[in-house]
Design an enzyme around this catalytic site. Structure first.
Site, PDB file in Angstrom:
ATOM      1  N   PHE A  11      10.884   3.242 -31.450  1.00 31.20           N
ATOM      2  CA  PHE A  11      11.199   3.241 -30.010  1.00 31.20           C
ATOM      3  C   PHE A  11      12.347   4.210 -29.730  1.00 31.20           C
ATOM      4  CE2 PHE A  11      11.891   0.542 -26.004  1.00 31.20           C
ATOM      5  CZ  PHE A  11      10.700   0.957 -25.443  1.00 31.20           C
ATOM      6  N   ASP A  59       8.266  22.285 -40.595  1.00 31.15           N
ATOM      7  CA  ASP A  59       7.606  21.574 -39.494  1.00 31.15           C
ATOM      8  C   ASP A  59       6.252  22.234 -39.168  1.00 31.15           C
ATOM      9  OD1 ASP A  59       7.809  19.721 -37.004  1.00 31.15           O
ATOM     10  OD2 ASP A  59       7.463  21.697 -36.147  1.00 31.15           O
ATOM     11  N   LYS A  87       2.124  20.774 -39.578  1.00 28.86           N
ATOM     12  CA  LYS A  87       1.120  20.833 -38.512  1.00 28.86           C
ATOM     13  C   LYS A  87      -0.084  21.680 -38.953  1.00 28.86           C
ATOM     14  CE  LYS A  87       4.757  20.392 -35.057  1.00 28.86           C
ATOM     15  NZ  LYS A  87       5.688  21.175 -34.231  1.00 28.86           N
TER      16      LYS A  87
HETATM   17  N1  LIG Z   1      10.485  14.143 -30.241  1.00 24.35           N
HETATM   18  C1  LIG Z   1       9.423  14.934 -30.076  1.00 24.35           C
HETATM   19  O1  LIG Z   1       9.358  15.745 -29.162  1.00 24.35           O
HETATM   20  C2  LIG Z   1       8.247  14.804 -31.011  1.00 24.35           C
HETATM   21  C3  LIG Z   1       7.122  15.613 -30.795  1.00 24.35           C
HETATM   22  C4  LIG Z   1       5.988  15.473 -31.615  1.00 24.35           C
HETATM   23  C5  LIG Z   1       6.011  14.559 -32.639  1.00 24.35           C
HETATM   24  N2  LIG Z   1       7.140  13.809 -32.867  1.00 24.35           N
HETATM   25  C6  LIG Z   1       7.096  12.837 -33.964  1.00 24.35           C
HETATM   26  O2  LIG Z   1       7.180  11.525 -33.416  1.00 24.35           O
HETATM   27  C7  LIG Z   1       7.878  10.676 -34.305  1.00 24.35           C
HETATM   28  C8  LIG Z   1       9.037  10.028 -33.549  1.00 24.35           C
HETATM   29  O3  LIG Z   1       9.918  11.053 -33.107  1.00 24.35           O
HETATM   30  P1  LIG Z   1      11.154  10.715 -32.153  1.00 24.35           P
HETATM   31  O4  LIG Z   1      11.693  12.023 -31.721  1.00 24.35           O
HETATM   32  O5  LIG Z   1      10.742   9.714 -31.151  1.00 24.35           O
HETATM   33  O6  LIG Z   1      12.161  10.047 -33.214  1.00 24.35           O
HETATM   34  P2  LIG Z   1      13.443   9.171 -32.892  1.00 24.35           P
HETATM   35  O7  LIG Z   1      13.912   9.384 -31.515  1.00 24.35           O
HETATM   36  O8  LIG Z   1      14.375   9.383 -34.046  1.00 24.35           O
HETATM   37  O9  LIG Z   1      12.883   7.658 -32.982  1.00 24.35           O
HETATM   38  C9  LIG Z   1      12.407   7.122 -34.180  1.00 24.35           C
HETATM   39  C10 LIG Z   1      12.194   5.645 -33.991  1.00 24.35           C
HETATM   40  O10 LIG Z   1      11.582   5.134 -35.180  1.00 24.35           O
HETATM   41  C11 LIG Z   1      12.270   3.967 -35.586  1.00 24.35           C
HETATM   42  N3  LIG Z   1      12.226   3.903 -37.041  1.00 24.35           N
HETATM   43  C12 LIG Z   1      12.672   4.813 -37.949  1.00 24.35           C
HETATM   44  N4  LIG Z   1      12.461   4.361 -39.196  1.00 24.35           N
HETATM   45  C13 LIG Z   1      11.877   3.157 -39.050  1.00 24.35           C
HETATM   46  C14 LIG Z   1      11.440   2.169 -39.969  1.00 24.35           C
HETATM   47  N5  LIG Z   1      11.573   2.347 -41.287  1.00 24.35           N
HETATM   48  N6  LIG Z   1      10.906   1.022 -39.483  1.00 24.35           N
HETATM   49  C15 LIG Z   1      10.793   0.843 -38.154  1.00 24.35           C
HETATM   50  N7  LIG Z   1      11.187   1.731 -37.232  1.00 24.35           N
HETATM   51  C16 LIG Z   1      11.724   2.876 -37.687  1.00 24.35           C
HETATM   52  C17 LIG Z   1      13.688   4.119 -35.096  1.00 24.35           C
HETATM   53  O11 LIG Z   1      14.229   2.806 -34.982  1.00 24.35           O
HETATM   54  P3  LIG Z   1      15.755   2.540 -34.501  1.00 24.35           P
HETATM   55  O12 LIG Z   1      15.717   2.829 -33.025  1.00 24.35           O
HETATM   56  O13 LIG Z   1      15.987   1.098 -34.783  1.00 24.35           O
HETATM   57  O14 LIG Z   1      16.580   3.467 -35.295  1.00 24.35           O
HETATM   58  C18 LIG Z   1      13.466   4.832 -33.762  1.00 24.35           C
HETATM   59  O15 LIG Z   1      13.256   3.887 -32.746  1.00 24.35           O
HETATM   60  C19 LIG Z   1       8.308  11.534 -35.488  1.00 24.35           C
HETATM   61  O16 LIG Z   1       7.383  11.364 -36.535  1.00 24.35           O
HETATM   62  C20 LIG Z   1       8.251  12.959 -34.931  1.00 24.35           C
HETATM   63  O17 LIG Z   1       7.970  13.923 -35.924  1.00 24.35           O
HETATM   64  C21 LIG Z   1       8.226  13.901 -32.063  1.00 24.35           C
END
Ligand SMILES: NC(=O)c1ccc[n+]([C@@H]2O[C@H](COP(=O)([O-])OP(=O)(O)OC[C@H]3O[C@@H](n4cnc5c(N)ncnc54)[C@H](OP(=O)(O)O)[C@@H]3O)[C@@H](O)[C@H]2O)c1
Length: 328
Positions: A11, A200, A204
């Protein structure tokens, strides 16, 4: 009205984006799909922190808890890294849940495995969000591949690298200055290693390779070069010759059937499909036997482009799934 229960794993940026879109589009999705989607669980590492007001009662740290929810049928995954993401999605699939992921690190490595498992269990895997953000490359490729063969893919798959190269050319900045600006605008992570090293884009590319060719090259054989060694003088010299540096991820199937791939800076001329792709945009050029070369261009990442394609995946799954089991 029938209701489907969903969980969001992770989240942060993307997970919260999914939650907001599902709320904002609740009525529209209900009307279009004839089904109400209810977010019933949100899995994080620290459930005591309420990220979005009104969600505290949905938070959990336990996948057992997620799967114990009666009527759970869709799992959105936006965690980082391969594990525990893969194990969670494997369990979800075995529990007959459809899964939709944004996690490219996990999916590049385990995507083929997860899809095979999903097939056995009669559920779908959505992964549009793993690659090129808001550019609908996965669904377009799936369609094209029904009739065409794709022989080569060339992509700009990392918006941060593309932004830096664009700044260096248009404003004469150094790599370091352009990176700093990308960070201040929120394009680059605090630790930009994965973006600028090409890792990265490599992940992809492997996802696209699996889709186009049903296989990937041996990862150890793929040369991955970042953009950090390009100097402003090189960029200027190229520009004077009518050429542009692009950070290109490319994979192709050779006539002997071998799959070869590389990721690194390339000089492209005006005729090249990736020449006009500037700023944080991503692009994918597909070489096909019947259509010829098709190029898709669009925003690479971010909360809403990424989350919205995940919700689109959900809508597509609902649309495809004749006889979808719903709880009333
Ligand atoms: N951001 C982008 O624009 C984007 C674009 C394409 C793809 N992605 C992909 O989407 C995914 C999420 O990205 P994000 O940017 O949203 O990351 P983020 O903001 O760092 O959020 C990651 C979330 O995952 C939770 N988490 C991490 N490790 C965990 C575990 N072991 N068990 C349960 N929950 C866990 C974290 O929990 P806590 O809140 O408790 O720390 C946090 O809520 C990644 O794989 C990323 O590569 C992101």
């Amino acid at each position: 009205m029938a209701t489907i229960k969903a969980a969001i794993l992770g989240f942060g940026t993307v997970g919260q984006g999914i939650y907001h879109i599902l709320n904002e589009k609740r009525e529209e999705l209900k009307n279009k799909l004839g089904i109400e989607l209810e977010v019933a669980k949100i899995l994080v590492t620290d459930a005591s922190r309420e990220r979005v007001p009104g969600t505290a009662h949905l938070m959990t740290t336990s996948m057992d808890d997620v799967l114990a929810e009666p009527g759970m049928q869709v799992v959105f995954e936006a965690i980082v890294n391969e594990e525990p993401a893969y194990s969670y999605l494997k369990r979800a699939v075995e529990h007959k849940c459809h899964v939709i992921t944004a996690n490219k690190v996990m999916f590049a490595k385990r995507g083929l495995e997860l899809q095979a498992l999903a097939k056995v269990n009669g559920v779908f895997v959505g992964y549009e969000a793993t690659t090129a953000g808001g550019v609908p490359v996965i669904k377009t490729m799936k369609n094209i591949l029904l009739v065409n063969d794709v022989s080569r893919i060339q992509g700009i798959l990392n918006g941060t690298s593309n932004y830096i190269l664009t700044k260096m050319r248009a404003e004469g900045c150094t790599f370091e200055e352009a990176l700093k600006e990308a960070q201040s605008l929120g394009y680059a992570e605090a630790d930009p290693y994965n973006d600028i090293s090409g890792q990265d884009a490599f992940k992809k590319l492997m996802i696209l390779s699996a889709l186009a060719f049903d296989e990937q090259p041996d990862w150890a054989d793929v040369e991955v070069i970042g953009i950090d060694s390009i100097s402003p003088a090189q960029v200027q010299e190229a520009n004077d010759k009518g050429l542009r540096y692009r950070h290109v991820a490319e994979v192709e199937r050779l006539d002997n059937g071998n799959i070869v791939a590389k990721v690194g800076p390339q000089l492209v001329d005006k005729e090249h499909p990736l020449y006009p792709v500037d700023d944080v945009n991503n692009a994918v050029a597909l070489e096909t036997n019947y259509i010829g070369t098709l190029t898709l261009i669009g925003p690479g990442a971010g909360m809403y482009p990424t989350a919205s394609v995940m919700v689109e995946d959900y809508a597509e799954i609902i649309g495809k799934r004749a006889g979808f089991v719903v709880t009333i």
